[in-house]
Design a protein around this motif. Structure first.
Motif, PDB file in Angstrom:
ATOM      1  N   CYS A 198       7.069 -83.172  15.833  1.00  0.00           N
ATOM      2  CA  CYS A 198       6.785 -84.616  15.780  1.00  0.00           C
ATOM      3  C   CYS A 198       6.108 -85.140  17.044  1.00  0.00           C
ATOM      4  O   CYS A 198       5.807 -86.324  17.131  1.00  0.00           O
ATOM      5  CB  CYS A 198       8.064 -85.395  15.509  1.00  0.00           C
ATOM      6  SG  CYS A 198       9.268 -85.339  16.847  1.00  0.00           S
ATOM      7  N   ASP A 199       5.906 -84.287  18.037  1.00  0.00           N
ATOM      8  CA  ASP A 199       5.248 -84.645  19.296  1.00  0.00           C
ATOM      9  C   ASP A 199       6.022 -85.699  20.098  1.00  0.00           C
ATOM     10  O   ASP A 199       5.461 -86.421  20.902  1.00  0.00           O
ATOM     11  CB  ASP A 199       3.816 -85.118  19.037  1.00  0.00           C
ATOM     12  CG  ASP A 199       2.916 -84.852  20.221  1.00  0.00           C
ATOM     13  OD1 ASP A 199       3.135 -83.838  20.907  1.00  0.00           O
ATOM     14  OD2 ASP A 199       2.013 -85.667  20.472  1.00  0.00           O
ATOM     15  N   SER A 200       7.319 -85.761  19.869  1.00  0.00           N
ATOM     16  CA  SER A 200       8.170 -86.709  20.590  1.00  0.00           C
ATOM     17  C   SER A 200       8.579 -86.134  21.937  1.00  0.00           C
ATOM     18  O   SER A 200       8.859 -84.940  22.061  1.00  0.00           O
ATOM     19  CB  SER A 200       9.423 -87.013  19.765  1.00  0.00           C
ATOM     20  OG  SER A 200      10.346 -87.758  20.523  1.00  0.00           O
ATOM     21  N   ALA A 201       8.634 -86.990  22.941  1.00  0.00           N
ATOM     22  CA  ALA A 201       9.083 -86.575  24.270  1.00  0.00           C
ATOM     23  C   ALA A 201      10.577 -86.798  24.452  1.00  0.00           C
ATOM     24  O   ALA A 201      11.122 -86.492  25.515  1.00  0.00           O
ATOM     25  CB  ALA A 201       8.305 -87.330  25.338  1.00  0.00           C
ATOM     26  N   LYS A 202      11.249 -87.286  23.426  1.00  0.00           N
ATOM     27  CA  LYS A 202      12.700 -87.510  23.494  1.00  0.00           C
ATOM     28  C   LYS A 202      13.409 -86.209  23.151  1.00  0.00           C
ATOM     29  O   LYS A 202      13.909 -86.004  22.044  1.00  0.00           O
ATOM     30  CB  LYS A 202      13.115 -88.603  22.523  1.00  0.00           C
ATOM     31  CG  LYS A 202      12.588 -89.964  22.889  1.00  0.00           C
ATOM     32  CD  LYS A 202      13.054 -91.007  21.903  1.00  0.00           C
ATOM     33  CE  LYS A 202      12.469 -92.361  22.250  1.00  0.00           C
ATOM     34  NZ  LYS A 202      12.856 -93.384  21.294  1.00  0.00           N
ATOM     35  N   VAL A 203      13.455 -85.311  24.126  1.00  0.00           N
ATOM     36  CA  VAL A 203      14.081 -84.009  23.946  1.00  0.00           C
ATOM     37  C   VAL A 203      15.051 -83.742  25.093  1.00  0.00           C
ATOM     38  O   VAL A 203      14.898 -84.282  26.186  1.00  0.00           O
ATOM     39  CB  VAL A 203      13.033 -82.869  23.860  1.00  0.00           C
ATOM     40  CG1 VAL A 203      12.147 -83.032  22.647  1.00  0.00           C
ATOM     41  CG2 VAL A 203      12.211 -82.784  25.114  1.00  0.00           C
ATOM     42  N   THR A 204      16.038 -82.913  24.809  1.00  0.00           N
ATOM     43  CA  THR A 204      17.045 -82.525  25.794  1.00  0.00           C
ATOM     44  C   THR A 204      17.159 -81.010  25.817  1.00  0.00           C
ATOM     45  O   THR A 204      17.168 -80.371  24.756  1.00  0.00           O
ATOM     46  CB  THR A 204      18.422 -83.127  25.420  1.00  0.00           C
ATOM     47  OG1 THR A 204      18.306 -84.528  25.331  1.00  0.00           O
ATOM     48  CG2 THR A 204      19.477 -82.766  26.448  1.00  0.00           C
ATOM     49  N   TRP A 205      17.236 -80.435  27.006  1.00  0.00           N
ATOM     50  CA  TRP A 205      17.397 -78.986  27.157  1.00  0.00           C
ATOM     51  C   TRP A 205      18.864 -78.635  26.984  1.00  0.00           C
ATOM     52  O   TRP A 205      19.739 -79.197  27.636  1.00  0.00           O
ATOM     53  CB  TRP A 205      16.896 -78.533  28.521  1.00  0.00           C
ATOM     54  CG  TRP A 205      17.161 -77.096  28.843  1.00  0.00           C
ATOM     55  CD1 TRP A 205      18.041 -76.611  29.752  1.00  0.00           C
ATOM     56  CD2 TRP A 205      16.525 -75.959  28.251  1.00  0.00           C
ATOM     57  NE1 TRP A 205      17.994 -75.234  29.773  1.00  0.00           N
ATOM     58  CE2 TRP A 205      17.071 -74.808  28.853  1.00  0.00           C
ATOM     59  CE3 TRP A 205      15.556 -75.791  27.264  1.00  0.00           C
ATOM     60  CZ2 TRP A 205      16.681 -73.525  28.509  1.00  0.00           C
ATOM     61  CZ3 TRP A 205      15.166 -74.504  26.919  1.00  0.00           C
ATOM     62  CH2 TRP A 205      15.732 -73.396  27.546  1.00  0.00           C
ATOM     63  N   LEU A 206      19.161 -77.708  26.071  1.00  0.00           N
ATOM     64  CA  LEU A 206      20.514 -77.206  25.861  1.00  0.00           C
ATOM     65  C   LEU A 206      20.612 -75.845  26.546  1.00  0.00           C
ATOM     66  O   LEU A 206      19.959 -74.877  26.123  1.00  0.00           O
ATOM     67  CB  LEU A 206      20.812 -77.093  24.362  1.00  0.00           C
ATOM     68  CG  LEU A 206      20.626 -78.375  23.548  1.00  0.00           C
ATOM     69  CD1 LEU A 206      20.832 -78.098  22.066  1.00  0.00           C
ATOM     70  CD2 LEU A 206      21.568 -79.457  24.035  1.00  0.00           C
ATOM     71  N   GLU A 207      21.368 -75.775  27.607  1.00  0.00           N
ATOM     72  CA  GLU A 207      21.393 -74.611  28.497  1.00  0.00           C
ATOM     73  C   GLU A 207      21.900 -73.339  27.822  1.00  0.00           C
ATOM     74  O   GLU A 207      21.273 -72.292  27.923  1.00  0.00           O
ATOM     75  CB  GLU A 207      22.252 -74.932  29.727  1.00  0.00           C
ATOM     76  CG  GLU A 207      22.153 -73.906  30.834  1.00  0.00           C
ATOM     77  CD  GLU A 207      20.795 -73.903  31.510  1.00  0.00           C
ATOM     78  OE1 GLU A 207      20.327 -72.802  31.855  1.00  0.00           O
ATOM     79  OE2 GLU A 207      20.207 -74.969  31.691  1.00  0.00           O
ATOM     80  N   LYS A 208      23.036 -73.428  27.157  1.00  0.00           N
ATOM     81  CA  LYS A 208      23.650 -72.219  26.617  1.00  0.00           C
ATOM     82  C   LYS A 208      22.804 -71.551  25.523  1.00  0.00           C
ATOM     83  O   LYS A 208      22.542 -70.349  25.607  1.00  0.00           O
ATOM     84  CB  LYS A 208      25.052 -72.519  26.111  1.00  0.00           C
ATOM     85  CG  LYS A 208      25.857 -71.289  25.843  1.00  0.00           C
ATOM     86  CD  LYS A 208      27.321 -71.599  25.721  1.00  0.00           C
ATOM     87  CE  LYS A 208      28.078 -70.297  25.605  1.00  0.00           C
ATOM     88  NZ  LYS A 208      29.456 -70.437  25.914  1.00  0.00           N
ATOM     89  N   PRO A 209      22.346 -72.283  24.506  1.00  0.00           N
ATOM     90  CA  PRO A 209      21.491 -71.614  23.499  1.00  0.00           C
ATOM     91  C   PRO A 209      20.032 -71.466  23.921  1.00  0.00           C
ATOM     92  O   PRO A 209      19.239 -70.844  23.219  1.00  0.00           O
ATOM     93  CB  PRO A 209      21.611 -72.514  22.277  1.00  0.00           C
ATOM     94  CG  PRO A 209      21.970 -73.848  22.797  1.00  0.00           C
ATOM     95  CD  PRO A 209      22.754 -73.611  24.059  1.00  0.00           C
ATOM     96  N   ARG A 210      19.668 -72.061  25.068  1.00  0.00           N
ATOM     97  CA  ARG A 210      18.305 -71.995  25.612  1.00  0.00           C
ATOM     98  C   ARG A 210      17.259 -72.556  24.643  1.00  0.00           C
ATOM     99  O   ARG A 210      16.255 -71.922  24.345  1.00  0.00           O
ATOM    100  CB  ARG A 210      17.937 -70.567  25.997  1.00  0.00           C
ATOM    101  CG  ARG A 210      18.740 -70.048  27.163  1.00  0.00           C
ATOM    102  CD  ARG A 210      18.293 -68.665  27.545  1.00  0.00           C
ATOM    103  NE  ARG A 210      18.957 -68.225  28.757  1.00  0.00           N
ATOM    104  CZ  ARG A 210      18.861 -67.014  29.247  1.00  0.00           C
ATOM    105  NH1 ARG A 210      18.131 -66.100  28.640  1.00  0.00           N
ATOM    106  NH2 ARG A 210      19.491 -66.696  30.351  1.00  0.00           N
ATOM    107  N   VAL A 211      17.553 -73.743  24.136  1.00  0.00           N
ATOM    108  CA  VAL A 211      16.630 -74.449  23.250  1.00  0.00           C
ATOM    109  C   VAL A 211      16.590 -75.925  23.639  1.00  0.00           C
ATOM    110  O   VAL A 211      17.459 -76.417  24.360  1.00  0.00           O
ATOM    111  CB  VAL A 211      17.037 -74.329  21.758  1.00  0.00           C
ATOM    112  CG1 VAL A 211      16.947 -72.906  21.278  1.00  0.00           C
ATOM    113  CG2 VAL A 211      18.415 -74.897  21.512  1.00  0.00           C
TER     114      VAL A 211
END
Length: 130
Positions: A39-52
């Motif tokens: 969707c080209d959205s910049a509203k994303v968060t890095w999830l450390e444990k699953p690395r996504v």
């Protein structure tokens, strides 16, 4: 970020996931803002444990990784192997054989052949190595 000059430097540099992540982020999102490939959205968060990353846009696949939308997608081979092989493909002017990749990276010749086929897609299809 200083790019590796030799194959040995490339192998050493890409052994840590943090270096692979920083390199891929710099290539895919040159302005430094990670965006969802759907969707080209910049509203994303890095999830450390699953690395996504998790996208907060409204779609059915909210999670995406560094491999999503690249030739690395759906490959069980880690970026610590893929990125030095791509370095070899880009920097060896006479080409690279699957047997050479097999010897240099410590993977089977069958895996090296698979990586070589993925890394040299001729048409401008849906995959990009970056």
């Amino acid at each position: 970020m200083e790019s590796p000059k030799t194959l040995q430097e490339a192998i050493q540099f890409f052994t840590t996931f943090e270096n692979c992540k920083a390199f891929m982020v710099a290539l895919r999102w040159s302005n430094g803002t990670v965006k969802c490939p759907l969707c080209d959205s910049a509203k994303v968060t890095w999830l450390e444990k699953p690395r996504v990353w998790k996208c907060y846009g409204k779609h059915d696949k909210p999670k995406f990784s560094l491999k999503t939308g690249t030739i690395f997608e759906d490959s069980p081979i880690g970026l610590d192997k893929w990125l030095p092989v791509i370095w070899m493909l880009v920097n060896c002017k006479n080409g690279v054989s699957s047997y050479e990749i097999h010897r240099a990276m410590g993977v089977t010749q069958k895996t090296a052949w698979f990586m070589l086929q993925r890394g040299t897609i001729g048409d401008a299809g849906q995959y990009h190595w970056w």
